[in-house]
Design a protein around this motif. Sequence first.
Motif, PDB file in Angstrom:
ATOM      1  N   ALA A   1      14.722 -29.173  14.004  1.00 12.27           N
ATOM      2  CA  ALA A   1      13.560 -28.889  14.994  1.00 12.27           C
ATOM      3  C   ALA A   1      12.800 -27.725  14.140  1.00 12.27           C
ATOM      4  O   ALA A   1      11.689 -27.842  14.190  1.00 12.27           O
ATOM      5  N   LEU A   2      13.555 -26.691  13.665  1.00 14.28           N
ATOM      6  CA  LEU A   2      12.975 -25.670  13.244  1.00 14.28           C
ATOM      7  C   LEU A   2      11.945 -26.048  11.851  1.00 14.28           C
ATOM      8  O   LEU A   2      10.942 -25.693  11.832  1.00 14.28           O
ATOM      9  N   VAL A   3      12.761 -26.980  10.946  1.00 15.42           N
ATOM     10  CA  VAL A   3      12.022 -27.166   9.803  1.00 15.42           C
ATOM     11  C   VAL A   3      10.969 -28.072  10.189  1.00 15.42           C
ATOM     12  O   VAL A   3       9.632 -27.837   9.702  1.00 15.42           O
ATOM     13  N   GLY A   4      10.975 -29.030  11.060  1.00 13.06           N
ATOM     14  CA  GLY A   4       9.914 -29.895  11.553  1.00 13.06           C
ATOM     15  C   GLY A   4       8.529 -29.066  12.030  1.00 13.06           C
ATOM     16  O   GLY A   4       7.515 -29.332  11.756  1.00 13.06           O
ATOM     17  N   THR A   5       8.784 -27.807  12.829  1.00  9.94           N
ATOM     18  CA  THR A   5       7.924 -27.244  13.249  1.00  9.94           C
ATOM     19  C   THR A   5       7.188 -26.642  12.175  1.00  9.94           C
ATOM     20  O   THR A   5       5.822 -26.495  12.389  1.00  9.94           O
ATOM     21  N   LEU A   6       8.188 -26.040  11.201  1.00  4.16           N
ATOM     22  CA  LEU A   6       7.432 -25.258  10.094  1.00  4.16           C
ATOM     23  C   LEU A   6       6.517 -26.105   9.598  1.00  4.16           C
ATOM     24  O   LEU A   6       5.357 -25.795   8.939  1.00  4.16           O
ATOM     25  N   GLN A   7       6.913 -27.344   9.124  1.00  3.96           N
ATOM     26  CA  GLN A   7       6.034 -28.437   8.352  1.00  3.96           C
ATOM     27  C   GLN A   7       4.848 -28.802   9.130  1.00  3.96           C
ATOM     28  O   GLN A   7       3.754 -28.728   8.511  1.00  3.96           O
TER      29      GLN A   7
ATOM     30  N   LEU B   1       3.238 -27.014  11.074  1.00  7.69           N
ATOM     31  CA  LEU B   1       2.233 -25.844  11.030  1.00  7.69           C
ATOM     32  C   LEU B   1       1.791 -25.591   9.706  1.00  7.69           C
ATOM     33  O   LEU B   1       1.342 -24.407   9.397  1.00  7.69           O
ATOM     34  N   ASN B   2       2.109 -26.359   8.821  1.00  8.16           N
ATOM     35  CA  ASN B   2       1.702 -26.255   7.299  1.00  8.16           C
ATOM     36  C   ASN B   2       2.301 -25.092   6.616  1.00  8.16           C
ATOM     37  O   ASN B   2       1.537 -24.444   5.610  1.00  8.16           O
ATOM     38  N   VAL B   3       3.360 -24.532   6.849  1.00  4.98           N
ATOM     39  CA  VAL B   3       3.999 -23.525   6.159  1.00  4.98           C
ATOM     40  C   VAL B   3       4.258 -24.093   4.519  1.00  4.98           C
ATOM     41  O   VAL B   3       5.022 -25.023   4.682  1.00  4.98           O
ATOM     42  N   PRO B   4       4.163 -23.208   3.808  1.00  6.24           N
ATOM     43  CA  PRO B   4       4.604 -23.421   2.348  1.00  6.24           C
ATOM     44  C   PRO B   4       6.019 -23.660   2.250  1.00  6.24           C
ATOM     45  O   PRO B   4       6.869 -23.042   2.929  1.00  6.24           O
ATOM     46  N   GLN B   5       6.591 -24.593   1.452  1.00  9.06           N
ATOM     47  CA  GLN B   5       7.908 -25.047   1.291  1.00  9.06           C
ATOM     48  C   GLN B   5       8.828 -23.747   0.915  1.00  9.06           C
ATOM     49  O   GLN B   5       9.736 -23.678   1.327  1.00  9.06           O
ATOM     50  N   GLU B   6       8.087 -22.984   0.278  1.00  9.54           N
ATOM     51  CA  GLU B   6       8.968 -21.809  -0.328  1.00  9.54           C
ATOM     52  C   GLU B   6       9.210 -20.938   0.927  1.00  9.54           C
ATOM     53  O   GLU B   6      10.419 -20.336   1.079  1.00  9.54           O
ATOM     54  N   ASP B   7       8.422 -20.825   1.902  1.00 11.48           N
ATOM     55  CA  ASP B   7       8.415 -20.056   3.032  1.00 11.48           C
ATOM     56  C   ASP B   7       9.445 -20.610   3.912  1.00 11.48           C
ATOM     57  O   ASP B   7      10.480 -20.087   4.473  1.00 11.48           O
ATOM     58  N   ILE B   8       9.403 -21.870   4.217  1.00 14.59           N
ATOM     59  CA  ILE B   8      10.319 -22.724   4.775  1.00 14.59           C
ATOM     60  C   ILE B   8      11.697 -22.477   4.066  1.00 14.59           C
ATOM     61  O   ILE B   8      12.748 -22.218   5.008  1.00 14.59           O
ATOM     62  N   GLY B   9      11.953 -22.395   3.144  1.00 20.07           N
ATOM     63  CA  GLY B   9      13.366 -22.402   2.269  1.00 20.07           C
ATOM     64  C   GLY B   9      13.717 -21.075   2.687  1.00 20.07           C
ATOM     65  O   GLY B   9      15.015 -20.821   3.050  1.00 20.07           O
ATOM     66  N   SER B  10      12.644 -19.921   2.908  1.00 19.14           N
ATOM     67  CA  SER B  10      13.335 -18.551   3.431  1.00 19.14           C
ATOM     68  C   SER B  10      14.027 -18.682   4.749  1.00 19.14           C
ATOM     69  O   SER B  10      14.875 -18.165   4.910  1.00 19.14           O
ATOM     70  N   VAL B  11      13.232 -19.245   5.600  1.00 19.72           N
ATOM     71  CA  VAL B  11      13.576 -19.447   6.806  1.00 19.72           C
ATOM     72  C   VAL B  11      14.874 -20.173   7.071  1.00 19.72           C
ATOM     73  O   VAL B  11      15.820 -19.741   7.778  1.00 19.72           O
ATOM     74  N   VAL B  12      15.175 -21.219   6.241  1.00 20.48           N
ATOM     75  CA  VAL B  12      16.403 -22.130   6.231  1.00 20.48           C
ATOM     76  C   VAL B  12      17.388 -21.159   5.601  1.00 20.48           C
ATOM     77  O   VAL B  12      18.408 -21.133   6.488  1.00 20.48           O
ATOM     78  N   GLU B  13      17.196 -20.449   4.866  1.00 22.64           N
ATOM     79  CA  GLU B  13      18.162 -19.523   4.252  1.00 22.64           C
ATOM     80  C   GLU B  13      18.715 -18.633   5.415  1.00 22.64           C
ATOM     81  O   GLU B  13      19.828 -18.290   5.818  1.00 22.64           O
ATOM     82  N   ILE B  14      17.886 -17.960   6.179  1.00 23.65           N
ATOM     83  CA  ILE B  14      18.087 -16.992   7.038  1.00 23.65           C
ATOM     84  C   ILE B  14      19.031 -17.709   8.115  1.00 23.65           C
ATOM     85  O   ILE B  14      19.895 -17.199   8.832  1.00 23.65           O
ATOM     86  N   ALA B  15      18.400 -19.073   8.528  1.00 26.01           N
ATOM     87  CA  ALA B  15      19.232 -19.638   9.611  1.00 26.01           C
ATOM     88  C   ALA B  15      20.595 -20.139   9.292  1.00 26.01           C
ATOM     89  O   ALA B  15      21.579 -20.137   9.969  1.00 26.01           O
ATOM     90  N   ALA B  16      20.806 -20.371   8.035  1.00 29.05           N
ATOM     91  CA  ALA B  16      22.008 -20.808   7.471  1.00 29.05           C
ATOM     92  C   ALA B  16      22.798 -19.514   7.425  1.00 29.05           C
ATOM     93  O   ALA B  16      24.360 -19.776   7.681  1.00 29.05           O
ATOM     94  N   SER B  17      22.508 -18.482   7.383  1.00 29.45           N
ATOM     95  CA  SER B  17      23.034 -17.202   7.198  1.00 29.45           C
ATOM     96  C   SER B  17      23.966 -16.897   8.245  1.00 29.45           C
ATOM     97  O   SER B  17      24.836 -15.939   8.728  1.00 29.45           O
ATOM     98  N   VAL B  18      23.527 -17.513   9.615  1.00 32.86           N
ATOM     99  CA  VAL B  18      24.165 -17.249  11.053  1.00 32.86           C
ATOM    100  C   VAL B  18      24.917 -18.600  11.629  1.00 32.86           C
ATOM    101  O   VAL B  18      25.591 -18.694  12.563  1.00 32.86           O
ATOM    102  N   LYS B  19      24.916 -19.407  10.631  1.00 33.04           N
ATOM    103  CA  LYS B  19      25.687 -20.756  11.070  1.00 33.04           C
ATOM    104  C   LYS B  19      27.306 -20.635  11.386  1.00 33.04           C
ATOM    105  O   LYS B  19      27.405 -20.859  12.616  1.00 33.04           O
TER     106      LYS B  19
END
Length: 131
Positions: free
Chosen positions: A99-105, A107-125
């Motif tokens: 849902a988070l990645v789909g939201t960012l996509q 909103l046309n967030v660049p893939q590099e920035d999506i990657g940064s968000v995913v990294e932050i999300a994974a850090s609290v998994k």
Amino acid sequence: MFGLFKKNPETELEKTVFDKLGGAPAIDLAVDIFYRKVLVDDRIAHFFDTVDMENQHKKQKAFLTMAFGGPNHYTGKDMREAHKGMNLTEEHFGAVAEALVGTLQELNVPQEDIGSVVEIAASVKDDVLNR
């Protein structure tokens, strides 16, 4: 909202994820879209059946702002405590991540920035899954 301004490579390295995404207005919009996706996903929607969603939106916006390097006004529980006793699984975490990645996509967030968000999300998994 996202990507409306041309990036300056010299200052881009200094920006936080919060800044790169577009600051508070962008986080507000993303959280609203994110919860629309979450609440229609049968894998995770039931976790929010008794949740005050207005309050949940506020807490999520404050948390993401803080997690992405913006002003820290988050006063909620830490991730482990907030998700304690929910018996969350990899499938649940994955659904939220989708849902988070789909939201960012959306909103046309660049893939590099999506990657940064995913990294932050994974850090609290592990905390979210109480492992």
